[in-house]
Design a protein around this motif. Sequence first.
Motif, PDB file in Angstrom:
ATOM      1  N   GLY A   1      -4.130   1.077  12.663  1.00  0.00           N
ATOM      2  CA  GLY A   1      -3.923   1.171  11.225  1.00  0.00           C
ATOM      3  C   GLY A   1      -2.481   0.862  10.897  1.00  0.00           C
ATOM      4  N   ILE A   2      -2.256   0.113   9.840  1.00  0.00           N
ATOM      5  CA  ILE A   2      -0.898  -0.243   9.420  1.00  0.00           C
ATOM      6  C   ILE A   2      -0.758   0.086   7.942  1.00  0.00           C
ATOM      7  N   VAL A   3       0.296   0.792   7.597  1.00  0.00           N
ATOM      8  CA  VAL A   3       0.490   1.249   6.225  1.00  0.00           C
ATOM      9  C   VAL A   3       1.634   0.461   5.596  1.00  0.00           C
TER      10      VAL A   3
ATOM     11  N   LEU B   1      -6.014  -3.628  -0.218  1.00  0.00           N
ATOM     12  CA  LEU B   1      -5.076  -3.534  -1.328  1.00  0.00           C
ATOM     13  C   LEU B   1      -5.538  -2.450  -2.291  1.00  0.00           C
ATOM     14  N   GLY B   2      -4.585  -1.819  -2.982  1.00  0.00           N
ATOM     15  CA  GLY B   2      -4.924  -0.753  -3.913  1.00  0.00           C
ATOM     16  C   GLY B   2      -5.388   0.516  -3.224  1.00  0.00           C
ATOM     17  N   THR B   3      -5.033   0.675  -1.969  1.00  0.00           N
ATOM     18  CA  THR B   3      -5.456   1.851  -1.194  1.00  0.00           C
ATOM     19  C   THR B   3      -4.231   2.468  -0.531  1.00  0.00           C
TER      20      THR B   3
ATOM     21  N   ALA C   1      -7.040   8.153   3.146  1.00  0.00           N
ATOM     22  CA  ALA C   1      -6.589   7.117   2.214  1.00  0.00           C
ATOM     23  C   ALA C   1      -7.284   7.293   0.875  1.00  0.00           C
ATOM     24  N   ALA C   2      -6.575   6.950  -0.194  1.00  0.00           N
ATOM     25  CA  ALA C   2      -7.130   7.031  -1.541  1.00  0.00           C
ATOM     26  C   ALA C   2      -7.166   5.638  -2.140  1.00  0.00           C
ATOM     27  N   GLY C   3      -8.371   5.178  -2.478  1.00  0.00           N
ATOM     28  CA  GLY C   3      -8.536   3.847  -3.040  1.00  0.00           C
ATOM     29  C   GLY C   3      -9.415   3.856  -4.264  1.00  0.00           C
TER      30      GLY C   3
ATOM     31  N   ALA D   1      -0.738   0.306  -1.047  1.00  0.00           N
ATOM     32  CA  ALA D   1      -0.977   1.074  -2.268  1.00  0.00           C
ATOM     33  C   ALA D   1      -1.088   0.174  -3.496  1.00  0.00           C
ATOM     34  N   GLY D   2      -0.294  -0.887  -3.549  1.00  0.00           N
ATOM     35  CA  GLY D   2      -0.340  -1.783  -4.699  1.00  0.00           C
ATOM     36  C   GLY D   2      -1.566  -2.673  -4.685  1.00  0.00           C
TER      37      GLY D   2
END
Length: 402
Positions: free
Chosen positions: A6-8, A127-129, A145-147, A33-34
């Motif tokens: 996993g890569i953040v 994306l967006g997560t 994670a929140a998406g 996140a974006g």
Amino acid sequence: MEARVGIVGAGPVGVVAALACAKHGMRVVLFEAGREIDHSPRAATTHPSTLEMLAGLGLLEEFESVGLVARHFQFWDGATRTLVAEFDHSTLRGETPYPYVVQTEQHKLSEIGLRRLAAMPGAEVRLGTSVVDVAQEADRVRVTAAGPGGEERQTFDYLIGCDGGRSTVRRCLDIEFEGYTWPERFLVLTSLFDFQSALGCRERSYISDPEEWTNLFKVMGDDLKGRWRAVFPARGNETDEEAFSESAVNRRMSKLCGRHPMELLAHRNIYRVHQRVAKAFRAGRVFLAGDAAHVNNPVGGLGLNCGIHDAIELAQTLHLVASGQAGEELLDRYERRRRPLNIEYVQQQTVANKKRLEERDPKVRQANFDELKRTAADPQLHKRFLMRTSLIESARKSATIA
């Protein structure tokens, strides 16, 4: 069994880490996140050592096509508007296949890499997560994670935090971010004005001034028509509104080149600047890279490059362990190689770069100028200077650390 990584963070360091891991045969999930890549003016100078790494990933040709190849850079005395010294990367021929820098905005590298990842069967981009929590056991890392669809939980063999200076991953690991914040903020003014024609300067120029130094360099912009970024120190009590005002912009730009047409100003940005290094780059199966691991002032263009070096080193290390070519004790080598070299080659160098530009003592300023002139004029010193500033020396030293 293939390792799952996993890569953040889908900035350039996270994207390069994802590509490098995927090319080594690991299954990758990249969280960002974006909903789209941030296009605000940020890092743009890519040094020869880093170009070698991008070439190894098959990215360099496209990366160069949307940027600017720059062989030279200069130091100027802003108080007298005179050239102090010029350095030429062509002296590095024989040391690297890429004896130049490429000035390409960092969002372009992210977008090129994301397109490549989309075509790789073992890679997933989210994306967006945003990753909101990290927990680990002896043999796995659990990520919350929140998406768009709400919260979800995934499990990985390893996790890489490339989520910037305010890293959630670093916070979840409770790793101290050692260092300090500069008292002044940095102001970036982007202009369509042609400073090279007006000043006779190179596409990358450092202007020393005891009152207000400037870092001036050219990028191509999304339209590939070219634009210049001028970086100044904001005054201690200067508000955003004051720094962005027409009078303040005119004062700063006219000091550079006489009258600067306000209609050519394309963008204004102001931000805090830090010199910090994480106390640890690894905790169990979780690693930090790029700005999550280290931040510095941008004079010299070293931070992003060092982050990409982190990503390549870490991907290779994980590959050796995951493929059974090395034991898990090799994972400690990542921190042994990357943390001390960041302090030696990036933290110390960028602090010295900034101090040289802002020096007020006339005798010290002249001594700095004399040293730059002597270094530029001597072929051996010239090359040695560039070996260090281009991070070739750092990359080679890293490879010797067991």
